[in-house]
Design an enzyme around this catalytic site. Structure first.
Site, PDB file in Angstrom:
ATOM      1  N   SER D 268      54.205  26.943  37.826  1.00  0.00           N
ATOM      2  CA  SER D 268      52.672  25.731  37.197  1.00  0.00           C
ATOM      3  C   SER D 268      51.670  25.360  37.839  1.00  0.00           C
ATOM      4  O   SER D 268      52.916  24.884  38.407  1.00  0.00           O
ATOM      5  CB  SER D 268      53.585  25.933  35.901  1.00  0.00           C
ATOM      6  OG  SER D 268      52.897  25.158  35.435  1.00  0.00           O
ATOM      7  N   LYS D 274      58.446  23.567  35.931  1.00  0.00           N
ATOM      8  CA  LYS D 274      58.642  24.410  35.322  1.00  0.00           C
ATOM      9  C   LYS D 274      59.349  25.977  36.866  1.00  0.00           C
ATOM     10  O   LYS D 274      58.776  26.398  37.734  1.00  0.00           O
ATOM     11  CB  LYS D 274      57.752  25.459  34.554  1.00  0.00           C
ATOM     12  CG  LYS D 274      57.214  24.187  33.383  1.00  0.00           C
ATOM     13  CD  LYS D 274      56.674  24.687  32.592  1.00  0.00           C
ATOM     14  CE  LYS D 274      57.262  26.308  31.889  1.00  0.00           C
ATOM     15  NZ  LYS D 274      55.785  26.692  31.322  1.00  0.00           N
ATOM     16  N   ASN D 276      59.179  30.157  34.836  1.00  0.00           N
ATOM     17  CA  ASN D 276      58.886  30.958  33.845  1.00  0.00           C
ATOM     18  C   ASN D 276      58.963  31.955  33.849  1.00  0.00           C
ATOM     19  O   ASN D 276      58.846  32.725  35.387  1.00  0.00           O
ATOM     20  CB  ASN D 276      56.897  31.044  34.124  1.00  0.00           C
ATOM     21  CG  ASN D 276      56.077  30.038  33.113  1.00  0.00           C
ATOM     22  OD1 ASN D 276      57.036  29.202  32.006  1.00  0.00           O
ATOM     23  ND2 ASN D 276      54.933  28.832  33.314  1.00  0.00           N
ATOM     24  N   ARG D 308      34.436  72.272  25.515  1.00  0.00           N
ATOM     25  CA  ARG D 308      34.883  69.966  26.154  1.00  0.00           C
ATOM     26  C   ARG D 308      33.858  69.672  24.973  1.00  0.00           C
ATOM     27  O   ARG D 308      32.607  69.996  25.327  1.00  0.00           O
ATOM     28  CB  ARG D 308      33.500  70.881  27.709  1.00  0.00           C
ATOM     29  CG  ARG D 308      34.562  69.575  28.233  1.00  0.00           C
ATOM     30  CD  ARG D 308      34.416  69.467  30.095  1.00  0.00           C
ATOM     31  NE  ARG D 308      34.217  71.008  30.441  1.00  0.00           N
ATOM     32  CZ  ARG D 308      33.157  71.002  31.380  1.00  0.00           C
ATOM     33  NH1 ARG D 308      33.098  70.327  32.190  1.00  0.00           N
ATOM     34  NH2 ARG D 308      34.011  72.556  31.879  1.00  0.00           N
TER      35      ARG D 308
END
Lengths: 380, 380, 380, 380
Positions: D268, D274, D276, D308
């Protein structure tokens, strides 16, 4: 892993691609330093960043490296910070991204990208509207066969049909112009509680970037994204509805409309006699894509939980960018189309005579044209 | 073929169902007569219609008959006209639906339905916002563990989290209130060229229905639909994001939040010890549905071709009604939730102590609360 | 709060509505008793349930009551259980829903509803395919103007165009028929760990309901739902593509195709001279709705967390039912269309002469027809 | 206009990007020459093409040029043909793309791209399934707290939860493997009537590319696209549901699960403490994107009109490629996750003791594990 837009024909240089986003990330970081550090440091950082941005090849290489590395942290911000800090004195390096969280920078850069794409789009739509207004006035009273539910209906005028296109596109243009100038910076800090940052800094940052200071952090309250997404979507869908009418009018059995021709445009590999209405097809294409991208941004808003969500946020970037991209492309095609659209009055008369109800008038088509033009003139 | 909303739990009487739409169709037809016929005829028609509407059973039977018959013409207008004309003197009967096309009536009735649903929604959201504002102020400075990307982050305050909910919901409420009062009547006549009808009549009709007179017919320019759809979607998604936070806070291992209890609410057939947070679940449900309905309305706009489209229009009704319905349901659940939500301050303190980073502050959470409350107060 | 399908024209009795789902819920509960209780009790329950189901008015009233009450627990199962138990001796009452969780019953009832709707759809598609096969053979070698990208292209034959419709629809029909017979009972107990229930009971239950015993509980592994949703969606989209061709061929300037007429069908309130191609319009309508409902079921699968999800599951019911409903409606319209479609050979010849490239052949159109018919014949 | 996947973190080399599609376009063209021209010419073309493909920089430059030019004709085929023909003797040049239409080549190249992406995905899923099977067996009987509707429910075992993940993923893997080997070449010629081409050539072409020869041209019958899209979507959504469980188990208050760590992964910018759970977040991200891309392919099928379509076809490419890309990315993340997932048995025991109902068993969780493992073993 480069995508050059080969599967999304119409993309051009300057459209919101990864390089454009990287430049926006850099602008956001630099402006943050300018808003929070002392002047000397701000100048050092700005000069350093300008040097990076001036070197297209370096930016391209940087973008590729950041893209590949984004898997590590799930977003491109580490890569941007590292590139900006490299080679700077430590005090200046430390000022970069100070007290910010990656969401502050990604969201702000996305807002810059949206704003610039909106400006490009509005500029094209200005051309579209001017051309359609002239076309509507020119043919204000020229009767054409109308169709409801695919079948012959009472006549309208070609001017009223074109004015209808103008109406839808003009309203979408206005809404986008308004939305683009309400876009906020994102400034919540680590958890949306503005740790280490202040409303005063937020205001300075917003001013430097020509964005709005928001009421509050919007890490998990995503109306800034869903609203600009809605505005881009409206541009795409309204242009697509117009394209649908051009495609119907250009079918061989109808023969009332023709796209402007250009060298090679609309050529077929199998049938050299063909000239496909490729501008309208790309506009319609973008209109059919936009609703799904819009849904993606709304779904991301629905799942914006905690102080930063666990996946929903990550779905927003490519979807919002996609909407901006399609609006830019579609409006550029539309400008070329509107400026050169060919109306075959004789064919229209023939079709009306052959299929229209006898003795029918065009109602108050002229008044409708006038009301739409008046509204358009007042908002130019 | 009745649906009672069994698969969309939360629907209540007065919510936008088929009967509500039938009543709106009748109101639109009656107001048209009032706007265009002479007074005696208008009175006769109004009295006749009032008698039909006063008989709930008759309206129910009529709705069912119209629904089944709608396959014949693809919309319910013939059924409404026939029901209104039956038993009226021929001059009055002839005044009904004079010069209108079915799209004029269906679109106008849908706008009435959207407007009334928006009013219901805003009323519930007023309750939600008032409760959340009080809750945010009460806990303005109470620290709680924040989560970003699912993991423990710096602390915020419970007040700031609740203020965030308020912020998102309040902005959605304002946007819906604005959008609801820009809804136009639809008045294009057979092909959007206003055959036999005038801007003057349009203005009188709009005034009688408390809707806006539009710039021009919008049979195939659908921003009135996509914009109100966007506003309803924003309500649903913002409430859903809040519900997501409540559900996370109510998980047993967290234990910080609890829904208000009520007799039987949230009971389980297999596990009598459970009390499921059913208000939040239904809110989240509606938030997950809304994006797809929104996409449907945008796709309809993209395909609004000719002077009335060949299928796209028909996809809009149930989608727009669905969005209105989910906004009504979700905001009603939210009012109950917000007025009774239980916060366990001790549990929050325990979680923060166990998982929060040491010595961390709650940043400027209080200022964020104040800014949001100030904005809310100013817009009450 | 009744919806009679007024905003989804085409719904008929027996189509998957709330009453049909209630009956499926009852069948699932009764079969469970038969699979797990002793014979006398099973007979008592079955007799009691049959009496309830035989009384249409009672079922209707019950459905309405359950629908309104579903907000309390978030699903209709409590209401079903209470209705079934009422008036039964306590031992029989206790056998009802024993060891089941509400998801077992809701999911199983939804599978029954899907299966029955698939059977209805396949029966209509059998008619569609038979008619298209005959039409393709009849016009195997009749040249018509082809269009690619909206413009005149090399000719094909009308037989090849119709055979193409047959091809798409026949493959969708086969896939649906296969998927419908792979639908499993849902049998996980409270948390998908089969508390109190056994694989042996699961097999007996599945056999009684003519569903498949699954490998394992699928409370949060939703391929049974997304796959049948995909099969219904394919039916809707393929029929919609066919409808698009009919609508294009029926435009006045083309005039090659005409829907079969019927009393009042396709009438217009404003233009009595019109006969709108309403079958094709409703088919196209359903095709434009299906993708969004399909996305809803996929999104529910993505969010199927824990041992039962907190909102995603609740989004599935109306979406899956909607897909089934649109497939039933659209295929019924298609049967009427295919059995009566009128081809104007002279108009086709005129259009080809006017707009086709000179001296062009129809290629191997006949062989394409033959290959498609052969495949169809082999799979009847 | 390069996108390096910066907004879709997780993309890697060899994943389905523009360069991969260009290579597939070249393979398709070369194989066509091999299927239809005499040996000497085929060899000359193959050698020439191999030389182009061997030069990565040249392919990159070519891709960029084709992408920019695609706006002219709306697809990349002209660019491919010109690049292949340049420098070849005229007879060999003429053999390239002979009798084909651009849709034959684009669709066939997309099928190759889908097939190769499916192979990559299945290879990753093989790793996922093997790891989950081992994990499920290891913890077959270890009780954990279950959650339904977010609340504490009866216990299950960790083995049963993991076996559930395996079940969903294994079924998705099987379905994808089957679907990937049913992918057809596209061979319709200019208008789907096989002008100048034969079933025999189609079969040879298919064999050379290891694709299937289809029953008939599918220019406007798009089940080959929607079915493989459905299979990729199922992979993404099933992996996302698993990721949701990992994210819930990894929340700090729960603490039962942890992603494997790697240098820098999940870091982070604002909170250095942190880590994650970025693998799960990217998996969940892909699961939330897939439904909207799936809807896009279904909508394209619904609008596949004429010989088409006029825009719908063009929406399919980026959507189908996006699904393939997300399946490749998500399954690669899942392999890393499954091979290193850390289960904290003590935390699980603590949570169960604190929040589980007293005296509850884990039901038949073990039997569920065994049934799933047996099914997995049989399909390895």
């Amino acid at each position: 892993v480069p995508d050059y837009g080969m599967l999304v024909p119409g993309i051009g240089d300057g459209d919101p691609d990864d390089v454009v986003v990287v430049k926006a990330l850099v602008r956001a970081e630099v402006a943050w330093v300018e808003a929070t550090a002392d002047e000397g440091i701000a100048e050092a950082v700005a000069t350093h960043a300008a040097r990076i941005l001036a070197d297209e090849l370096r930016v391209d290489t940087l973008t590729r490296a950041i893209a590949i590395d984004a898997v590590t942290t799930g977003n491109p911000v580490f890569g941007i910070i590292n590139a900006l800090r490299e080679g700077l004195p430590s005090e200046a390096a430390a000022a970069i991204h100070r007290d910010l969280t990656s969401q502050d920078i990604v969201d702000t850069a996305m807002m810059l990208t949206m704003r610039d794409a909106a400006d490009l789009t509005v500029a094209s739509l200005d051309r579209v509207c001017a051309s359609l207004a002239a076309l509507a006035l020119e043919h204000r009273d020229v009767p054409v066969l109308a169709h409801t539910l695919g079948q012959a209906a009472l006549p309208t005028t070609f001017g009223a049909r074109v004015a209808g296109w103008l109406h839808g596109i003009d309203e979408a243009r206005r809404a986008l112009a308004v939305a683009a100038h309400e876009l906020p910076v994102a400034m919540g800090g680590a958890v949306g509680a503005m740790h280490g940052v202040s409303y005063e800094q937020m205001r300075r940052w917003a001013e430097l970037l020509d964005l709005r200071p928001p009421i509050a952090p919007w890490h998990v309250h995503r109306h800034p994204v869903t609203r600009i997404a809605g505005a881009f979507s409206e541009v795409c869908t309204e242009l697509g509805a117009t394209a649908g009418d051009v495609l119907a009018g250009a079918r061989p059995e109808v023969g009332e409309l023709k796209e402007p021709s250009a060298e090679g445009r609309g050529a077929s590999t199998a049938m050299p006699f063909k000239a496909n209405p490729i501008l309208s097809i790309l506009m319609r294409r973008s209109a059919l894509v936009a609703p799904h991208l819009l849904a993606q941004t709304a779904a991301a808003a629905a799942l914006a939980v905690d102080e930063r969500p666990d996946g929903a946020w990550h779905t927003e970037w490519d979807a919002a960018r996609g909407l901006a991209r399609h609006a830019v492309i579609s409006s550029r095609c539309a400008a070329q189309l509107a400026e050169g659209l060919i109306f075959d009055r004789a064919a229209a008369a023939r079709n009306l005579a052959a299929h229209g109800p006898a003795d029918a008038t065009t109602g108050n088509a002229g008044e409708v044209v006038d009301a739409i033009i008046a509204r358009y003139e007042q908002g130019r």
